[in-house]
Each structure stands twice: as C-alpha cells, then as structure tokens.
Design an enzyme around this catalytic site. Structure first.
Site, PDB file in Angstrom:
ATOM      1  CG  ASP A  50     -10.269  -7.921 -34.752  1.00  0.00           C
ATOM      2  OD1 ASP A  50     -10.332  -6.866 -35.414  1.00  0.00           O
ATOM      3  OD2 ASP A  50     -11.012  -8.147 -33.770  1.00  0.00           O
ATOM      4  CD1 TRP A  75     -11.893  -5.673 -28.396  1.00  0.00           C
ATOM      5  CD2 TRP A  75     -13.761  -6.602 -29.195  1.00  0.00           C
ATOM      6  NE1 TRP A  75     -12.937  -4.778 -28.215  1.00  0.00           N
ATOM      7  CE2 TRP A  75     -14.079  -5.315 -28.696  1.00  0.00           C
ATOM      8  CE3 TRP A  75     -14.793  -7.379 -29.745  1.00  0.00           C
ATOM      9  CZ2 TRP A  75     -15.384  -4.791 -28.730  1.00  0.00           C
ATOM     10  CZ3 TRP A  75     -16.090  -6.858 -29.774  1.00  0.00           C
ATOM     11  CH2 TRP A  75     -16.367  -5.587 -29.277  1.00  0.00           C
ATOM     12  CE  LYS A  99     -12.671  -0.406 -32.854  1.00  0.00           C
ATOM     13  NZ  LYS A  99     -13.468   0.077 -31.736  1.00  0.00           N
TER      14      LYS A  99
HETATM   15  C1  LIG Z   1     -10.428  -5.256 -31.824  1.00  0.00           C
HETATM   16  C2  LIG Z   1     -11.906  -5.232 -32.079  1.00  0.00           C
HETATM   17  N1  LIG Z   1     -12.481  -6.266 -32.725  1.00  0.00           N
HETATM   18  C3  LIG Z   1     -13.798  -6.303 -32.964  1.00  0.00           C
HETATM   19  C4  LIG Z   1     -14.618  -5.277 -32.576  1.00  0.00           C
HETATM   20  C5  LIG Z   1     -16.092  -5.371 -32.875  1.00  0.00           C
HETATM   21  O1  LIG Z   1     -16.398  -4.567 -33.948  1.00  0.00           O
HETATM   22  P1  LIG Z   1     -17.895  -4.401 -34.487  1.00  0.00           P
HETATM   23  O2  LIG Z   1     -18.643  -3.667 -33.443  1.00  0.00           O
HETATM   24  O3  LIG Z   1     -17.685  -3.611 -35.749  1.00  0.00           O
HETATM   25  O4  LIG Z   1     -18.446  -5.743 -34.742  1.00  0.00           O
HETATM   26  C6  LIG Z   1     -14.068  -4.171 -31.903  1.00  0.00           C
HETATM   27  C7  LIG Z   1     -14.869  -3.035 -31.420  1.00  0.00           C
HETATM   28  O5  LIG Z   1     -15.502  -2.277 -31.951  1.00  0.00           O
HETATM   29  C8  LIG Z   1     -12.679  -4.157 -31.659  1.00  0.00           C
HETATM   30  O6  LIG Z   1     -12.125  -3.127 -31.024  1.00  0.00           O
END
Ligand SMILES: Cc1ncc(COP(=O)(O)O)c(C=O)c1O
Length: 358
Positions: free
Chosen positions: A170, A101, A194
């Site tokens: 994040d 990520w 989550k």
């Molecule tokens: C740490 C992290 N950042 C970003 C995301 C991406 O999130 P989204 O699918 O809501 O864009 C995720 C996964 O869902 C994640 O686990």
C-alpha cells in the site's frame, strides 16, 4: 494567496499543475469544452489516459508484464479487492503490521482470508520490524505491508524479501517519492490524494500472472482482469482526476524524475528532523532508521503547548499541521509538491516559537 499546506491527504498539489488546470479548465485542448465534459471514449481523452499511463510507467520503470489500472474507491477499497482478486476462499495470507493503515488492511483481509501477522512494530508503532524479525507462512498467497504509515510517520527503509510469496504494498503515501524496483512487488496500490492527484482515483500496478483468479462474487468493475482488458474503461472512470494525475506525472518528469524528487525529499526531511532533534521544545518518537520522509510527526515536550503551536502556525500560513486524531501532536506531510521553502518556513517558525515559549 497560497499557503504552505502540510495536510496528510487530500494534500497540496504542485502550483504549476493547478495553474495549468485552471488555464485549461473551460476550454481544454481548444475544443471549447472542459476535459471534464468530454467522453472518456473520445480520442482526445483516450490520449490523455494513455499518456498518463505511459508517463507513470516511465517514472516508476514499470515492466511490460505488469498492468497499470486506474480505479475508483480509494485505497481502502483495495483492502478488500486485493484478497478478492488474489486469493480463493480460506486462503492464508501474511500481513506486516506497522500502524493505523496496516491494521485497517488486516481487518478487512480477515473477512476473506486467514491472516497471519508476519511481523509488527510493537504497540507504540514507532519502528518497523527488521527483515530478520519477519516470519512468513509457508503457504501464504501473498505478503502485504504498508511501506509508509501516513499517520505514524513510520517508513520502511528496505523492501521486505518474502522468500517467494508475491509482495503487496500500500504505497498511498510514498509512491513516486523515490525510485523503486517494481519487480520486487507483485502488486502496488496507491490512493491518489497525496503524491498523484485529486482524491477519487487509485492506481494499481499488478504483475500479469496474479490477475485472472478473482473470487466468484467480485464486482466486475473491480475484477483486475476485466478492468485491465478494457484499459480501465470498463465504466466511466474519474476522468478529471486521471487528467490531473497525468499533469502531475508530466510535472515530475520535467523536474528530473524520481531520482531528482528523491533527493529533494531527502533534503526536506533531513532539514525538519534536524530542527526537531536540535530543539529542546519538540520531539519525534520514531526510530531513526524508520523515520518517514513524507510524514513527519512531532510534539511539544510540553504537550499543553501543542494547541498554541497549531494556532500560531495557522496564523503564519503554515496550515494543517494537526496530527491525526488517533495520534495527537503534529504531523507535517511533506510530499513531492511541498517545496523546500515550505519546510524552511516551518523550521524557522519552530525556532521562533521555541524562543517565545521555551
Ligand atoms: C497508507 C494509506 N493507506 C490507505 C489510506 C486510505 O485511503 P482512502 O481514503 O483513499 O481509502 C490512506 C489515507 O488516506 C493511507 O495514508
């Protein structure tokens, strides 16, 4: 029948929250309508929204000089909207790279800024850099990191000190899992799916002085100042997700808040890691001090057994343990709503599997 759902996200929600939403679904607040069917500008919904924000502020201890925004577009949209809101063309920013990520956030930021990697955890992504290993640019507009790498199961055991630049985090996969000092951060964002509620919502907590500098061209509905000025109701927000998030916040408060949930999360993680370390059949590759309390990665010492493990686990009501396609193996996500009974059941299943196949 409910199963133990170890999905990384969208992930399990507290049963009490789901049951309450079910009970209220068609006739919410004695209005003869679902909360999904009413105007976001109605007094009834504005009360839901305000209570959710107040509860989130209370849980995390968010000071009054921070704005709390309820947005759409997922955490990935913030990979762009953070640089668009916080920097001007050609700005320098620092990113710490600890896995899947972080990498995605970096790639997106490179479209807007000059990105300097202030630290990384090497190609294997099984650790986090120590504070002393981080090297920040002098003129970075902010420093971004991913406190918990969902797929790699790697979590920072400390909050980096940047020496001045605002810290952006994040927190999609570990928000509300323990107490934090919000004042150490300039901006926190988290996709909801989550530890907060249903997908479709992303929460942004941002220090007031950092907003109001969006680049020309930033869509108005993602300009933090414009959104904040309208109480996140610049346009129709994802009302049902917001309502569900509010129920999750109430559930957390009723459980004793973040100190209590942190203790429960610690016990769950310890139980699972002890079972992995103590077995001859499974292993976790993450450095001890960087092991995630939320996402526990493991694999069979004989990898050809992983598929069989997953098949039998499904049959035993232990669902969604397959690791991300980028990582393989198994990934047990044990967010706030996973009861200790779920982890105990997994541990028991692992012992049984080892007896059978070991
Ligand atoms: C740490 C992290 N950042 C970003 C995301 C991406 O999130 P989204 O699918 O809501 O864009 C995720 C996964 O869902 C994640 O686990």
């Amino acid at each position: 029948m409910r199963v133990f759902n170890f999905a990384a996200g969208p992930a399990a929600l507290p049963l009490e929250v789901l049951e309450r939403a079910r009970d209220e679904l068609v006739d919410w607040n004695h209005g003869g309508m679902s909360v999904m069917e009413i105007s976001h500008r109605s007094k009834a919904f504005m009360d839901v929204a305000a209570r959710a924000e107040a509860d989130l502020r209370e849980l995390l201890g968010v000071p009054s000089h921070y704005k709390v925004l309820f947005l759409q577009g997922g955490a990935s949209a913030q990979f762009s909207f953070v640089p668009m809101n916080l920097t001007a063309q050609g700005a320098n920013v620092d990113y710490i790279d600890t896995g899947h990520w972080s990498k995605k956030a970096i790639r997106e930021a490179q479209r807007y800024c000059r990105v300097h990697i202030a630290g990384d955890s090497g190609a294997a992504y099984t650790s986090v850099p120590a504070q002393a290993e981080l090297s920040f640019s002098k003129d970075a507009e902010y420093v971004h990191y991913t406190p918990n790498e969902t797929i790699g199961g790697v979590e920072f055991p400390y909050v980096p000190r940047t020496g001045g630049a605002p810290l952006v985090a994040d927190m999609s996969s570990n928000i509300l899992s323990q107490q934090i000092d919000v004042t150490k951060f300039g901006l926190i964002y988290a996709g909801a799916q989550k530890n907060i509620g249903p997908a479709g919502l992303v929460v942004v907590i941002v220090r007031e002085d950092l907003i109001g500098h969006a680049r020309p061209g930033t869509p108005t509905v993602f300009d933090y100042r414009a959104v904040a000025a309208e109480g996140s109701m610049l346009n129709t927000p994802p009302t049902f997700a917001w309502y569900m998030a509010g129920l999750v916040f109430q559930w957390l408060k009723a459980r004793g808040g973040l100190a209590a949930i942190a203790q429960a999360n610690r016990l769950k993680a310890e139980l699972l890691y002890a079972a992995i370390d103590g077995s001859g059949s499974f292993r976790n590759a993450v450095a001890q001090d960087a092991r995630s309390r939320m996402n526990v990665t493991f694999g069979s010492t004989r990898p050809e057994l992983d598929a069989e493990f997953l098949r039998e686990a499904e049959g035993a009501g232990l669902k969604n343990l397959k690791g991300h396609k980028a990582a393989g193996g198994m990934l047990a996500s044990i967010y706030n709503s996973m009861p200790i009974e779920g982890v105990a059941a997994l541990v028991e299943f692992m012992r049984e599997f080892e007896r059978k196949h070991g």
